[in-house]
Design an enzyme around this catalytic site. Structure first.
Site, PDB file in Angstrom:
ATOM      1  N   ASP A   1       0.822  -0.933   0.016  1.00 26.27           N
ATOM      2  CA  ASP A   1       0.075  -0.073   0.041  1.00 26.27           C
ATOM      3  C   ASP A   1       0.810   1.246  -0.615  1.00 26.27           C
ATOM      4  OD1 ASP A   1      -2.379  -1.482   0.003  1.00 26.27           O
ATOM      5  OD2 ASP A   1      -2.601  -1.457   2.665  1.00 26.27           O
TER       6      ASP A   1
ATOM      7  N   ASP B   1      -6.811  -1.384  -4.718  1.00 26.32           N
ATOM      8  CA  ASP B   1      -7.553  -1.534  -3.567  1.00 26.32           C
ATOM      9  C   ASP B   1      -9.020  -0.133  -4.575  1.00 26.32           C
ATOM     10  OD1 ASP B   1      -7.270  -2.918  -2.075  1.00 26.32           O
ATOM     11  OD2 ASP B   1      -5.728  -1.489  -0.736  1.00 26.32           O
TER      12      ASP B   1
END
Length: 191
Positions: free
Chosen positions: A128, A146
């Site tokens: 991330d 995401d």
């Protein structure tokens, strides 16, 4: 005969070629951005007090769900292929019904799922790097996969609320005579 071939080509482009290209593009963008974020261990300010590139890893699902459980990664690696098969079957249903909005929402969901699944298979965790701050609140760090998953799920909800044949908020066709039911209209259309 020409009209049928044109329709088939159009369906092929709308439901197969464009979705496959988009899906591969989203997966590619996700993997490339994760690669550079991980390689450089990126940690920089894009917009002060709002948007940051901040490398982190997540061994859990969204919002670090099951990140503290050793068996969590194994569970995700087992469930993900089944989820992908289910979403592909759902995609085939959308194509059969000619639901473009639904088909593209599923393509986004599949792309996001594959993007994060690749990370789980290669690294046992997801990279991330996108971080947003809203005052003192820091939204959980996320990635392109995401984003695809989130937008895909929102589109899926919108489809079932507004566009599906049995949508919750679908406009009902007004009839000239209130005594005529929707089933009577459909019967007349089929004649």
């Amino acid at each position: 005969m020409q009209g049928i071939r044109t329709f088939d080509r159009k369906r092929l482009i709308i439901f197969i070629i464009i979705p496959v290209v988009l899906g591969l593009a989203f997966i590619g963008i996700d993997q490339i951005t994760k690669y550079f974020a991980a390689r450089d261990k990126v940690n920089s300010t894009v917009i002060e007090n709002f948007f940051y590139l901040s490398y982190s890893t997540n061994s859990g699902a969204g919002f670090s769900f099951l990140a503290d459980k050793e068996w969590g990664q194994t569970l995700f690696k087992i469930i993900t292929p089944f989820a992908l098969v289910a979403f592909f079957a759902f995609y085939c249903f959308a194509v059969k019904k000619s639901y473009k909005w639904l088909a593209y929402s599923i393509v986004l969901i599949i792309s996001g799922t594959i993007g994060n699944f690749i990370d789980r298979l290669l690294n046992s965790e997801v990279v991330d790097f996108l971080s947003f701050h809203f005052g003192s609140y820091i939204f959980p760090t996320f990635n392109v996969a995401d984003i695809c998953l989130t937008v895909g799920v929102i589109m899926l909800i919108v489809h079932f609320l507004f566009f599906d044949d049995n949508a919750v908020f679908k406009k009902k066709r007004k009839t000239e005579n209130e005594g005529i039911s929707e089933s009577d209209i459909k019967e007349d259309e089929n004649l």
